[in-house]
Write a protein that holds these residues in place. Structure first.
Motif, PDB file in Angstrom:
ATOM      1  N   THR A  41     -23.640  23.096 -55.903  1.00 33.37           N
ATOM      2  CA  THR A  41     -24.379  24.069 -56.719  1.00 33.37           C
ATOM      3  C   THR A  41     -23.412  25.040 -57.380  1.00 33.37           C
ATOM      4  O   THR A  41     -23.532  25.365 -58.573  1.00 33.37           O
ATOM      5  N   TYR A  45     -22.800  25.633 -61.397  1.00 34.15           N
ATOM      6  CA  TYR A  45     -22.855  26.925 -62.098  1.00 34.15           C
ATOM      7  C   TYR A  45     -21.684  27.064 -63.050  1.00 34.15           C
ATOM      8  O   TYR A  45     -21.817  27.509 -64.188  1.00 34.15           O
ATOM      9  N   GLU A  48     -21.962  24.486 -65.970  1.00 34.46           N
ATOM     10  CA  GLU A  48     -23.258  24.438 -66.672  1.00 34.46           C
ATOM     11  C   GLU A  48     -23.125  24.660 -68.189  1.00 34.46           C
ATOM     12  O   GLU A  48     -23.747  23.940 -68.977  1.00 34.46           O
ATOM     13  N   PRO A  53     -27.898  19.829 -68.463  1.00 33.40           N
ATOM     14  CA  PRO A  53     -28.426  19.999 -67.101  1.00 33.40           C
ATOM     15  C   PRO A  53     -28.709  18.669 -66.412  1.00 33.40           C
ATOM     16  O   PRO A  53     -28.478  18.536 -65.215  1.00 33.40           O
ATOM     17  N   TRP A  87     -31.225  21.347 -57.632  1.00 33.65           N
ATOM     18  CA  TRP A  87     -30.888  20.994 -59.033  1.00 33.65           C
ATOM     19  C   TRP A  87     -32.086  21.275 -59.938  1.00 33.65           C
ATOM     20  O   TRP A  87     -31.963  21.910 -60.972  1.00 33.65           O
ATOM     21  N   ASN A  88     -33.278  20.821 -59.489  1.00 34.47           N
ATOM     22  CA  ASN A  88     -34.489  21.026 -60.276  1.00 34.47           C
ATOM     23  C   ASN A  88     -34.795  22.510 -60.433  1.00 34.47           C
ATOM     24  O   ASN A  88     -35.040  23.016 -61.531  1.00 34.47           O
ATOM     25  N   TYR A  89     -34.695  23.249 -59.293  1.00 31.95           N
ATOM     26  CA  TYR A  89     -35.088  24.661 -59.293  1.00 31.95           C
ATOM     27  C   TYR A  89     -34.148  25.513 -60.144  1.00 31.95           C
ATOM     28  O   TYR A  89     -34.583  26.347 -60.923  1.00 31.95           O
ATOM     29  N   LEU A  90     -32.821  25.239 -59.984  1.00 31.69           N
ATOM     30  CA  LEU A  90     -31.859  26.142 -60.627  1.00 31.69           C
ATOM     31  C   LEU A  90     -31.429  25.715 -62.024  1.00 31.69           C
ATOM     32  O   LEU A  90     -31.072  26.551 -62.848  1.00 31.69           O
ATOM     33  N   PHE A  91     -31.429  24.416 -62.277  1.00 32.02           N
ATOM     34  CA  PHE A  91     -30.803  23.990 -63.534  1.00 32.02           C
ATOM     35  C   PHE A  91     -31.731  23.305 -64.538  1.00 32.02           C
ATOM     36  O   PHE A  91     -31.548  23.447 -65.736  1.00 32.02           O
ATOM     37  N   PRO A  93     -34.686  22.738 -66.953  1.00 27.47           N
ATOM     38  CA  PRO A  93     -35.645  23.665 -67.561  1.00 27.47           C
ATOM     39  C   PRO A  93     -37.096  23.279 -67.212  1.00 27.47           C
ATOM     40  O   PRO A  93     -37.372  22.065 -67.115  1.00 27.47           O
ATOM     41  N   LYS A  95     -36.022  26.914 -65.820  1.00 26.93           N
ATOM     42  CA  LYS A  95     -35.218  27.320 -64.665  1.00 26.93           C
ATOM     43  C   LYS A  95     -36.060  28.127 -63.684  1.00 26.93           C
ATOM     44  O   LYS A  95     -37.067  28.707 -64.064  1.00 26.93           O
ATOM     45  N   PHE A  96     -35.607  28.154 -62.426  1.00 26.69           N
ATOM     46  CA  PHE A  96     -36.256  28.906 -61.331  1.00 26.69           C
ATOM     47  C   PHE A  96     -37.721  28.527 -61.174  1.00 26.69           C
ATOM     48  O   PHE A  96     -38.572  29.345 -60.878  1.00 26.69           O
TER      49      PHE A  96
END
Ligand code: ADP
Length: 510
Positions: A41, A45, A48, A53, A87-91, A93, A95-96
Protein backbone atom coordinates in the motif's frame (compact mmCIF):
# COMPACT_ATOMS: atom_id res chain seq x y z
CA UNK A 1 -6.67 -38.57 30.33
CA UNK A 2 -7.18 -41.53 28.08
CA UNK A 3 -4.97 -44.55 28.17
CA UNK A 4 -4.88 -46.17 24.80
CA UNK A 5 -4.86 -49.88 24.29
CA UNK A 6 -8.31 -50.34 22.84
CA UNK A 7 -9.64 -48.50 19.81
CA UNK A 8 -11.79 -45.87 21.51
CA UNK A 9 -9.00 -44.80 23.81
CA UNK A 10 -6.63 -44.59 20.87
CA UNK A 11 -9.09 -42.43 18.93
CA UNK A 12 -9.54 -40.21 21.96
CA UNK A 13 -5.79 -39.87 22.28
CA UNK A 14 -5.42 -38.97 18.60
CA UNK A 15 -8.28 -36.46 18.81
CA UNK A 16 -6.77 -34.81 21.85
CA UNK A 17 -3.45 -34.57 20.12
CA UNK A 18 -4.96 -33.04 17.01
CA UNK A 19 -6.84 -30.56 19.16
CA UNK A 20 -3.74 -29.52 21.04
CA UNK A 21 -1.81 -29.29 17.78
CA UNK A 22 -4.63 -27.05 16.48
CA UNK A 23 -4.23 -24.82 19.54
CA UNK A 24 -0.66 -24.20 18.72
CA UNK A 25 -1.88 -22.29 15.58
CA UNK A 26 0.81 -19.90 14.41
CA UNK A 27 -0.48 -16.35 13.76
CA UNK A 28 2.89 -14.99 12.74
CA UNK A 29 2.62 -15.82 8.97
CA UNK A 30 -0.76 -14.02 8.83
CA UNK A 31 0.61 -10.96 10.60
CA UNK A 32 3.62 -10.83 8.30
CA UNK A 33 1.40 -11.26 5.21
CA UNK A 34 -0.73 -8.34 6.43
CA UNK A 35 2.52 -6.38 6.88
CA UNK A 36 3.45 -7.13 3.27
CA UNK A 37 0.06 -5.80 2.10
CA UNK A 38 0.77 -2.66 4.18
CA UNK A 39 4.14 -2.23 2.45
CA UNK A 40 2.48 -2.75 -0.96
CA UNK A 41 0.00 0.00 0.00
CA UNK A 42 2.85 2.38 0.88
CA UNK A 43 4.56 1.67 -2.45
CA UNK A 44 1.22 2.18 -4.25
CA UNK A 45 0.89 5.64 -2.62
CA UNK A 46 4.30 6.58 -3.91
CA UNK A 47 3.75 5.48 -7.49
CA UNK A 48 0.05 6.39 -7.72
CA UNK A 49 0.74 9.68 -9.56
CA UNK A 50 2.50 7.94 -12.42
CA UNK A 51 0.49 4.74 -12.80
CA UNK A 52 -3.14 3.92 -13.55
CA UNK A 53 -5.04 2.71 -10.39
CA UNK A 54 -5.98 -0.58 -12.08
CA UNK A 55 -2.26 -1.36 -12.62
CA UNK A 56 -1.50 -1.08 -8.89
CA UNK A 57 -2.79 -4.68 -8.70
CA UNK A 58 0.73 -5.72 -9.75
CA UNK A 59 2.18 -4.25 -6.54
CA UNK A 60 -0.34 -6.18 -4.41
CA UNK A 61 0.30 -9.31 -6.49
CA UNK A 62 3.97 -9.07 -5.54
CA UNK A 63 3.00 -9.03 -1.83
CA UNK A 64 0.77 -12.09 -2.39
CA UNK A 65 3.60 -13.88 -4.18
CA UNK A 66 6.07 -13.21 -1.35
CA UNK A 67 3.58 -14.43 1.24
CA UNK A 68 2.84 -17.58 -0.80
CA UNK A 69 6.52 -18.39 -1.26
CA UNK A 70 7.32 -17.78 2.38
CA UNK A 71 4.25 -19.06 4.26
CA UNK A 72 2.13 -21.16 1.87
CA UNK A 73 -1.51 -21.22 0.86
CA UNK A 74 -3.62 -19.71 3.65
CA UNK A 75 -1.48 -16.72 4.61
CA UNK A 76 -1.17 -15.81 0.89
CA UNK A 77 -4.95 -16.09 0.35
CA UNK A 78 -5.34 -13.81 3.37
CA UNK A 79 -2.89 -11.38 1.73
CA UNK A 80 -4.86 -11.54 -1.55
CA UNK A 81 -8.17 -10.79 0.21
CA UNK A 82 -6.67 -7.94 2.19
CA UNK A 83 -5.05 -6.61 -0.98
CA UNK A 84 -8.37 -6.60 -2.87
CA UNK A 85 -10.07 -4.70 -0.04
CA UNK A 86 -7.33 -2.10 0.48
CA UNK A 87 -6.65 -1.57 -3.24
CA UNK A 88 -10.36 -1.08 -3.94
CA UNK A 89 -10.93 1.16 -0.91
CA UNK A 90 -7.89 3.40 -1.29
CA UNK A 91 -7.11 3.53 -4.98
CA UNK A 92 -9.94 2.42 -7.29
CA UNK A 93 -12.34 5.31 -8.01
CA UNK A 94 -14.42 6.34 -6.18
CA UNK A 95 -11.68 6.50 -3.53
CA UNK A 96 -12.40 5.66 0.15
CA UNK A 97 -15.40 3.54 -0.82
CA UNK A 98 -15.91 -0.11 -1.65
CA UNK A 99 -17.95 0.84 -4.73
CA UNK A 100 -16.36 0.64 -8.18
CA UNK A 101 -17.23 3.10 -10.97
CA UNK A 102 -15.51 1.61 -13.98
CA UNK A 103 -16.61 -1.90 -15.15
CA UNK A 104 -13.00 -2.36 -16.36
CA UNK A 105 -11.84 -2.05 -12.75
CA UNK A 106 -14.29 -4.79 -11.73
CA UNK A 107 -12.69 -7.00 -14.35
CA UNK A 108 -9.17 -6.04 -13.15
CA UNK A 109 -10.19 -6.89 -9.57
CA UNK A 110 -11.61 -10.27 -10.59
CA UNK A 111 -8.50 -11.06 -12.65
CA UNK A 112 -6.30 -10.04 -9.68
CA UNK A 113 -8.22 -12.46 -7.45
CA UNK A 114 -7.95 -15.34 -9.93
CA UNK A 115 -4.24 -14.76 -10.58
CA UNK A 116 -3.60 -14.42 -6.82
CA UNK A 117 -5.33 -17.73 -6.11
CA UNK A 118 -3.44 -19.56 -8.87
CA UNK A 119 -0.12 -18.03 -7.80
CA UNK A 120 -0.83 -18.83 -4.13
CA UNK A 121 -1.61 -22.41 -5.00
CA UNK A 122 1.47 -22.89 -7.14
CA UNK A 123 3.76 -21.19 -4.68
CA UNK A 124 2.29 -23.13 -1.77
CA UNK A 125 2.82 -26.36 -3.66
CA UNK A 126 6.43 -25.41 -4.27
CA UNK A 127 6.84 -24.53 -0.62
CA UNK A 128 5.37 -27.86 0.49
CA UNK A 129 7.70 -29.69 -1.88
CA UNK A 130 10.81 -27.90 -0.69
CA UNK A 131 9.72 -28.35 2.92
CA UNK A 132 9.24 -32.06 2.27
CA UNK A 133 12.68 -32.29 0.66
CA UNK A 134 14.26 -30.43 3.60
CA UNK A 135 12.40 -32.66 6.09
CA UNK A 136 13.54 -35.79 4.24
CA UNK A 137 17.12 -34.52 4.21
CA UNK A 138 16.88 -33.77 7.96
CA UNK A 139 15.42 -37.22 8.64
CA UNK A 140 18.16 -38.88 6.60
CA UNK A 141 20.85 -36.93 8.45
CA UNK A 142 19.33 -37.76 11.83
CA UNK A 143 19.02 -41.44 10.91
CA UNK A 144 22.59 -41.45 9.69
CA UNK A 145 23.81 -39.81 12.90
CA UNK A 146 21.75 -42.21 15.00
CA UNK A 147 23.05 -45.31 13.23
CA UNK A 148 26.59 -43.96 13.38
CA UNK A 149 26.34 -43.40 17.13
CA UNK A 150 24.83 -46.77 17.92
CA UNK A 151 27.31 -48.56 15.66
CA UNK A 152 30.18 -47.10 17.69
CA UNK A 153 28.96 -48.66 20.96
CA UNK A 154 30.80 -51.84 21.82
CA UNK A 155 28.87 -53.12 24.80
CA UNK A 156 25.26 -53.07 25.96
CA UNK A 157 26.13 -50.81 28.88
CA UNK A 158 27.52 -48.24 26.39
CA UNK A 159 24.77 -48.70 23.83
CA UNK A 160 21.66 -48.14 25.98
CA UNK A 161 22.56 -44.64 27.24
CA UNK A 162 23.60 -43.67 23.69
CA UNK A 163 20.16 -44.70 22.39
CA UNK A 164 18.21 -42.76 25.02
CA UNK A 165 20.50 -39.76 24.80
CA UNK A 166 20.37 -39.56 20.98
CA UNK A 167 16.60 -40.02 20.77
CA UNK A 168 16.11 -37.62 23.68
CA UNK A 169 18.18 -34.81 22.15
CA UNK A 170 17.06 -35.32 18.55
CA UNK A 171 13.35 -35.34 19.39
CA UNK A 172 13.67 -33.03 22.38
CA UNK A 173 11.93 -35.44 24.73
CA UNK A 174 12.53 -37.68 27.70
CA UNK A 175 13.59 -41.14 26.52
CA UNK A 176 13.48 -44.33 28.60
CA UNK A 177 14.58 -47.90 27.88
CA UNK A 178 13.05 -50.79 29.80
CA UNK A 179 13.92 -54.47 29.68
CA UNK A 180 12.32 -57.55 31.22
CA UNK A 181 13.67 -58.45 34.66
CA UNK A 182 12.05 -61.18 36.71
CA UNK A 183 8.29 -60.80 36.43
CA UNK A 184 8.29 -57.14 35.47
CA UNK A 185 10.27 -54.50 33.64
CA UNK A 186 13.37 -52.70 34.74
CA UNK A 187 14.49 -49.25 33.64
CA UNK A 188 17.97 -49.66 32.13
CA UNK A 189 18.67 -46.22 30.70
CA UNK A 190 17.02 -42.82 30.66
CA UNK A 191 17.57 -39.36 29.21
CA UNK A 192 17.96 -36.79 30.78
CA UNK A 193 18.15 -39.23 33.70
CA UNK A 194 16.76 -42.49 35.02
CA UNK A 195 13.65 -42.06 37.13
CA UNK A 196 10.97 -44.10 38.86
CA UNK A 197 7.98 -44.88 36.66
CA UNK A 198 4.51 -44.47 38.12
CA UNK A 199 1.94 -47.24 38.02
CA UNK A 200 0.18 -45.96 34.86
CA UNK A 201 3.47 -45.63 33.01
CA UNK A 202 4.50 -49.10 34.11
CA UNK A 203 1.24 -50.64 32.91
CA UNK A 204 1.66 -48.90 29.54
CA UNK A 205 5.22 -50.16 29.29
CA UNK A 206 4.03 -53.66 30.16
CA UNK A 207 1.37 -53.45 27.42
CA UNK A 208 4.10 -52.42 24.96
CA UNK A 209 6.20 -55.37 26.13
CA UNK A 210 3.23 -57.58 25.26
CA UNK A 211 3.30 -56.09 21.77
CA UNK A 212 0.72 -53.25 21.98
CA UNK A 213 2.21 -49.77 21.68
CA UNK A 214 0.65 -47.61 24.37
CA UNK A 215 0.24 -43.88 24.66
CA UNK A 216 -1.00 -41.57 27.35
CA UNK A 217 -2.90 -38.65 25.80
CA UNK A 218 -0.37 -38.73 23.00
CA UNK A 219 2.17 -37.28 25.41
CA UNK A 220 3.77 -40.43 26.68
CA UNK A 221 4.48 -43.14 24.12
CA UNK A 222 5.70 -46.66 24.85
CA UNK A 223 6.85 -48.66 21.85
CA UNK A 224 7.97 -52.31 21.74
CA UNK A 225 11.51 -53.01 20.58
CA UNK A 226 10.86 -55.85 18.16
CA UNK A 227 13.52 -58.26 16.99
CA UNK A 228 13.44 -61.66 15.31
CA UNK A 229 13.20 -63.20 18.76
CA UNK A 230 10.09 -61.16 19.59
CA UNK A 231 9.79 -58.08 21.80
CA UNK A 232 13.11 -57.61 23.61
CA UNK A 233 12.31 -54.40 25.48
CA UNK A 234 10.37 -51.14 25.48
CA UNK A 235 11.28 -47.59 24.50
CA UNK A 236 9.30 -44.83 26.16
CA UNK A 237 9.28 -41.18 25.09
CA UNK A 238 7.71 -38.37 27.05
CA UNK A 239 7.11 -34.84 25.86
CA UNK A 240 5.36 -32.01 27.57
CA UNK A 241 1.76 -31.43 26.43
CA UNK A 242 2.62 -28.26 24.52
CA UNK A 243 5.16 -29.91 22.26
CA UNK A 244 3.63 -33.08 20.94
CA UNK A 245 5.49 -35.20 18.45
CA UNK A 246 4.74 -34.18 14.87
CA UNK A 247 3.81 -36.94 12.39
CA UNK A 248 7.28 -36.74 10.83
CA UNK A 249 8.89 -37.07 14.25
CA UNK A 250 6.69 -40.05 15.04
CA UNK A 251 7.81 -41.71 11.82
CA UNK A 252 11.43 -40.97 12.68
CA UNK A 253 10.89 -42.36 16.15
CA UNK A 254 9.51 -45.61 14.81
CA UNK A 255 12.60 -45.99 12.58
CA UNK A 256 14.82 -45.22 15.58
CA UNK A 257 12.98 -47.89 17.55
CA UNK A 258 13.58 -50.48 14.81
CA UNK A 259 17.25 -49.56 14.51
CA UNK A 260 17.71 -49.57 18.28
CA UNK A 261 16.10 -53.03 18.53
CA UNK A 262 18.49 -54.42 15.91
CA UNK A 263 21.51 -52.83 17.59
CA UNK A 264 20.49 -54.07 21.05
CA UNK A 265 19.88 -57.58 19.78
CA UNK A 266 23.20 -57.61 17.93
CA UNK A 267 25.08 -56.44 21.04
CA UNK A 268 23.23 -58.90 23.29
CA UNK A 269 24.14 -61.75 20.94
CA UNK A 270 27.77 -60.61 20.76
CA UNK A 271 27.94 -60.46 24.57
CA UNK A 272 26.37 -63.92 24.88
CA UNK A 273 28.93 -65.31 22.43
CA UNK A 274 31.78 -63.57 24.29
CA UNK A 275 30.49 -64.96 27.57
CA UNK A 276 30.28 -68.47 26.09
CA UNK A 277 33.80 -68.09 24.69
CA UNK A 278 35.07 -66.89 28.07
CA UNK A 279 33.41 -69.80 29.83
CA UNK A 280 34.92 -72.26 27.34
CA UNK A 281 38.35 -70.66 27.80
CA UNK A 282 38.03 -70.74 31.60
CA UNK A 283 36.99 -74.38 31.37
CA UNK A 284 39.96 -75.16 29.10
CA UNK A 285 42.36 -73.43 31.49
CA UNK A 286 40.82 -75.18 34.49
CA UNK A 287 41.19 -78.63 32.98
CA UNK A 288 44.69 -77.83 31.68
CA UNK A 289 45.64 -76.66 35.14
CA UNK A 290 44.21 -79.77 36.78
CA UNK A 291 46.04 -82.03 34.32
CA UNK A 292 49.22 -80.09 34.78
CA UNK A 293 49.00 -80.02 38.57
CA UNK A 294 48.09 -83.70 38.86
CA UNK A 295 50.89 -84.67 36.47
CA UNK A 296 53.57 -82.31 37.71
CA UNK A 297 52.92 -82.77 41.39
CA UNK A 298 52.48 -86.50 41.20
CA UNK A 299 55.45 -87.48 39.00
CA UNK A 300 58.14 -85.98 41.23
CA UNK A 301 56.33 -87.08 44.39
CA UNK A 302 56.06 -90.69 43.14
CA UNK A 303 59.78 -90.72 42.29
CA UNK A 304 60.72 -89.22 45.67
CA UNK A 305 58.52 -91.70 47.52
CA UNK A 306 59.91 -94.66 45.53
CA UNK A 307 63.51 -93.54 46.16
CA UNK A 308 62.75 -92.99 49.81
CA UNK A 309 61.17 -96.41 50.33
CA UNK A 310 64.05 -98.16 48.51
CA UNK A 311 66.56 -96.32 50.67
CA UNK A 312 64.62 -97.35 53.78
CA UNK A 313 64.46 -100.98 52.65
CA UNK A 314 68.19 -101.11 51.88
CA UNK A 315 69.12 -99.44 55.14
CA UNK A 316 72.78 -98.65 55.88
CA UNK A 317 73.85 -101.89 54.23
CA UNK A 318 72.94 -100.87 50.69
CA UNK A 319 75.37 -100.27 47.83
CA UNK A 320 76.77 -96.73 48.36
CA UNK A 321 76.64 -95.89 44.61
CA UNK A 322 72.96 -96.92 44.37
CA UNK A 323 72.22 -94.99 47.57
CA UNK A 324 73.87 -91.88 46.06
CA UNK A 325 71.89 -92.26 42.84
CA UNK A 326 68.65 -92.60 44.78
CA UNK A 327 69.44 -89.49 46.87
CA UNK A 328 70.30 -87.57 43.70
CA UNK A 329 67.07 -88.68 42.06
CA UNK A 330 65.02 -87.59 45.09
CA UNK A 331 66.84 -84.25 45.21
CA UNK A 332 66.33 -83.57 41.48
CA UNK A 333 62.64 -84.34 41.70
CA UNK A 334 62.24 -82.18 44.82
CA UNK A 335 63.87 -79.33 42.87
CA UNK A 336 61.51 -79.89 39.96
CA UNK A 337 58.61 -79.72 42.38
CA UNK A 338 60.07 -76.52 43.77
CA UNK A 339 60.36 -75.03 40.26
CA UNK A 340 56.80 -75.99 39.47
CA UNK A 341 55.49 -74.38 42.64
CA UNK A 342 57.70 -71.34 41.95
CA UNK A 343 56.14 -71.05 38.47
CA UNK A 344 52.65 -71.24 39.94
CA UNK A 345 53.48 -68.50 42.45
CA UNK A 346 54.99 -66.28 39.72
CA UNK A 347 51.90 -66.77 37.58
CA UNK A 348 49.55 -65.95 40.44
CA UNK A 349 51.48 -62.78 41.21
CA UNK A 350 51.51 -61.75 37.57
CA UNK A 351 47.78 -62.32 37.24
CA UNK A 352 46.87 -60.52 40.43
CA UNK A 353 49.06 -57.57 39.45
CA UNK A 354 50.84 -57.78 42.80
CA UNK A 355 54.26 -58.42 41.31
CA UNK A 356 56.88 -55.93 42.38
CA UNK A 357 59.23 -54.81 39.61
CA UNK A 358 62.50 -53.06 40.52
CA UNK A 359 63.72 -51.60 37.27
CA UNK A 360 67.33 -50.50 37.06
CA UNK A 361 70.47 -50.82 34.93
CA UNK A 362 71.37 -54.52 34.64
CA UNK A 363 74.31 -56.29 33.00
CA UNK A 364 72.87 -59.04 30.79
CA UNK A 365 76.02 -61.07 31.46
CA UNK A 366 75.38 -61.07 35.25
CA UNK A 367 71.77 -62.21 34.90
CA UNK A 368 72.84 -64.92 32.41
CA UNK A 369 75.62 -66.14 34.70
CA UNK A 370 73.19 -66.45 37.58
CA UNK A 371 70.61 -68.28 35.43
CA UNK A 372 73.26 -70.70 34.09
CA UNK A 373 74.47 -71.39 37.63
CA UNK A 374 70.93 -72.25 38.74
CA UNK A 375 70.45 -74.44 35.66
CA UNK A 376 73.90 -76.06 35.90
CA UNK A 377 72.61 -79.49 36.92
CA UNK A 378 69.95 -79.34 34.15
CA UNK A 379 72.51 -78.74 31.38
CA UNK A 380 74.97 -81.46 32.22
CA UNK A 381 74.02 -83.42 29.10
CA UNK A 382 74.14 -80.34 26.83
CA UNK A 383 76.83 -77.84 26.04
CA UNK A 384 76.42 -74.08 25.98
CA UNK A 385 77.80 -71.48 23.62
CA UNK A 386 77.75 -67.91 24.90
CA UNK A 387 78.39 -64.89 22.68
CA UNK A 388 78.16 -61.56 24.52
CA UNK A 389 80.09 -58.57 23.15
CA UNK A 390 82.30 -56.89 25.72
CA UNK A 391 80.82 -53.47 25.03
CA UNK A 392 77.22 -54.65 25.42
CA UNK A 393 75.29 -51.81 27.07
CA UNK A 394 73.33 -52.33 30.28
CA UNK A 395 69.59 -52.86 29.98
CA UNK A 396 66.66 -51.48 31.97
CA UNK A 397 65.37 -54.57 33.76
CA UNK A 398 64.71 -56.28 37.08
CA UNK A 399 67.58 -58.66 37.84
CA UNK A 400 65.42 -61.40 39.40
CA UNK A 401 62.87 -61.31 36.59
CA UNK A 402 65.45 -61.31 33.78
CA UNK A 403 67.29 -64.17 35.46
CA UNK A 404 64.03 -66.16 35.71
CA UNK A 405 63.24 -65.50 32.02
CA UNK A 406 66.69 -66.73 30.94
CA UNK A 407 66.41 -69.74 33.27
CA UNK A 408 63.03 -70.73 31.77
CA UNK A 409 64.39 -70.41 28.22
CA UNK A 410 67.49 -72.50 29.05
CA UNK A 411 65.28 -75.06 30.82
CA UNK A 412 63.13 -75.33 27.64
CA UNK A 413 66.15 -75.51 25.32
CA UNK A 414 67.44 -78.44 27.36
CA UNK A 415 64.02 -80.09 27.57
CA UNK A 416 63.05 -79.81 23.91
CA UNK A 417 66.45 -80.47 22.26
CA UNK A 418 68.15 -83.90 22.35
CA UNK A 419 71.17 -84.63 24.57
CA UNK A 420 74.66 -83.61 23.39
CA UNK A 421 73.33 -80.65 21.43
CA UNK A 422 74.35 -77.02 21.89
CA UNK A 423 72.31 -74.29 23.57
CA UNK A 424 73.49 -70.97 22.08
CA UNK A 425 72.95 -67.68 23.89
CA UNK A 426 73.96 -64.44 22.22
CA UNK A 427 73.34 -60.73 22.62
CA UNK A 428 73.76 -57.71 20.41
CA UNK A 429 72.89 -54.02 20.35
CA UNK A 430 69.73 -53.11 18.42
CA UNK A 431 67.99 -49.78 17.85
CA UNK A 432 67.96 -48.41 21.39
CA UNK A 433 67.65 -51.96 22.65
CA UNK A 434 69.68 -55.01 23.51
CA UNK A 435 68.61 -58.14 21.63
CA UNK A 436 69.17 -61.45 23.40
CA UNK A 437 68.75 -64.74 21.51
CA UNK A 438 68.41 -68.23 23.04
CA UNK A 439 68.66 -70.95 20.38
CA UNK A 440 68.69 -74.74 20.56
CA UNK A 441 69.12 -77.67 18.18
CA UNK A 442 65.80 -79.40 18.75
CA UNK A 443 62.85 -79.87 16.41
CA UNK A 444 61.83 -76.21 16.68
CA UNK A 445 58.34 -74.82 17.04
CA UNK A 446 55.51 -75.51 14.54
CA UNK A 447 55.15 -72.29 12.51
CA UNK A 448 51.48 -71.84 13.54
CA UNK A 449 52.33 -72.17 17.24
CA UNK A 450 54.88 -69.39 17.71
CA UNK A 451 52.34 -67.20 19.52
CA UNK A 452 50.16 -69.88 21.15
CA UNK A 453 53.11 -71.23 23.16
CA UNK A 454 53.07 -68.00 25.20
CA UNK A 455 49.54 -68.83 26.42
CA UNK A 456 49.07 -70.31 29.86
CA UNK A 457 49.19 -74.13 29.93
CA UNK A 458 50.01 -74.25 26.21
CA UNK A 459 51.88 -77.40 25.22
CA UNK A 460 52.21 -77.84 21.52
CA UNK A 461 52.98 -81.44 20.62
CA UNK A 462 51.73 -84.65 22.11
CA UNK A 463 55.33 -85.64 23.06
CA UNK A 464 55.68 -82.33 24.93
CA UNK A 465 52.95 -83.48 27.27
CA UNK A 466 55.09 -86.50 28.18
CA UNK A 467 57.94 -84.26 29.32
CA UNK A 468 57.89 -82.64 32.71
CA UNK A 469 56.55 -79.12 32.39
CA UNK A 470 53.63 -76.95 33.24
CA UNK A 471 53.00 -74.90 30.11
CA UNK A 472 53.57 -71.85 32.30
CA UNK A 473 57.26 -71.11 31.61
CA UNK A 474 56.80 -69.02 28.46
CA UNK A 475 53.64 -67.31 29.74
CA UNK A 476 55.74 -66.17 32.71
CA UNK A 477 58.57 -65.04 30.39
CA UNK A 478 56.20 -62.86 28.39
CA UNK A 479 54.50 -61.50 31.53
CA UNK A 480 57.88 -60.60 33.09
CA UNK A 481 59.13 -58.95 29.90
CA UNK A 482 55.97 -56.91 29.58
CA UNK A 483 56.45 -55.80 33.19
CA UNK A 484 59.99 -54.68 32.27
CA UNK A 485 58.84 -52.89 29.09
CA UNK A 486 60.46 -55.49 26.83
CA UNK A 487 59.31 -58.09 24.30
CA UNK A 488 59.83 -61.78 23.61
CA UNK A 489 59.07 -63.66 20.39
CA UNK A 490 59.57 -67.24 19.29
CA UNK A 491 60.70 -68.43 15.87
CA UNK A 492 62.83 -71.14 14.30
CA UNK A 493 66.50 -70.89 13.48
CA UNK A 494 67.36 -70.02 9.89
CA UNK A 495 70.77 -71.74 9.81
CA UNK A 496 69.66 -75.15 11.15
CA UNK A 497 66.70 -76.90 12.81
CA UNK A 498 65.93 -75.59 16.27
CA UNK A 499 63.93 -73.02 18.17
CA UNK A 500 65.06 -69.40 18.60
CA UNK A 501 63.68 -67.11 21.31
CA UNK A 502 64.45 -63.40 20.92
CA UNK A 503 64.18 -60.96 23.82
CA UNK A 504 64.45 -57.19 23.45
CA UNK A 505 65.04 -54.84 26.36
CA UNK A 506 65.63 -51.10 26.34
CA UNK A 507 69.20 -49.91 26.80
CA UNK A 508 69.52 -48.30 30.22
CA UNK A 509 70.18 -44.56 30.02
CA UNK A 510 73.19 -43.41 32.06
P1 ADP B 1 56.45 -76.21 29.42
O1 ADP B 1 57.82 -76.25 28.89
O2 ADP B 1 56.36 -76.35 30.88
O3 ADP B 1 55.51 -77.09 28.68
P2 ADP B 1 56.44 -73.54 28.40
O4 ADP B 1 55.46 -72.42 28.57
O5 ADP B 1 57.84 -73.28 28.79
O6 ADP B 1 55.84 -74.76 29.17
O7 ADP B 1 56.39 -73.96 26.88
C1 ADP B 1 55.16 -74.13 26.22
C2 ADP B 1 55.30 -75.04 25.03
O8 ADP B 1 56.11 -74.43 24.03
C3 ADP B 1 56.01 -76.34 25.34
O9 ADP B 1 55.13 -77.29 25.85
C4 ADP B 1 56.54 -76.73 23.97
O10 ADP B 1 55.49 -77.33 23.22
C5 ADP B 1 56.87 -75.41 23.33
N1 ADP B 1 58.30 -75.05 23.48
C6 ADP B 1 58.83 -74.23 24.41
N2 ADP B 1 60.17 -74.11 24.25
C7 ADP B 1 60.49 -74.87 23.18
C8 ADP B 1 61.73 -75.17 22.49
N3 ADP B 1 62.89 -74.67 22.90
N4 ADP B 1 61.64 -76.00 21.43
C9 ADP B 1 60.47 -76.51 21.01
N5 ADP B 1 59.29 -76.27 21.59
C10 ADP B 1 59.28 -75.46 22.67
Amino acid sequence: LAISGDTTDEQLGAGLRAAVRGLSFNVWPYLTSAGMVAIATGVSYLIEPIIAPSNLSLVYLTAVLFSALRYGLWPSITAAMLGVLVWNYLFLPPKFSMAIDDPQDVLALLLFLIVSLVVSNLAALKLRQSEAIAARAKTTTQLYLFSQKIAAAGSLSDLLPIITQTIGTMLNCEALLLFPAGDGLQLSAGHPQKRELDIVELSLAQAAMNGTPGSLAGRLLFMPLRSQRGVIGVLGVDRSLSQLLLPDEERLLSIFVDQAAVAIERTQLAETIDQARLEAETERLRSAMLTSISHDLRTPLTTIMAAHSMLRKQGEAGDPSIRRELFEQAENEAERLDRFIGNLIDMTQLESGKMKVNLGPIEVGDALESALARASHLIIRHSTEIDLPLDLPMVTADFMLLEQVLFNLIDNAVKYAPQDTIVSISASTGDGTVVIGVADQGDGIPSDATEIIFDKFARVRFEDRQRPGTGLGLAICRGFLQAMGGTIFASNRKDQPGALFVIELAISKP
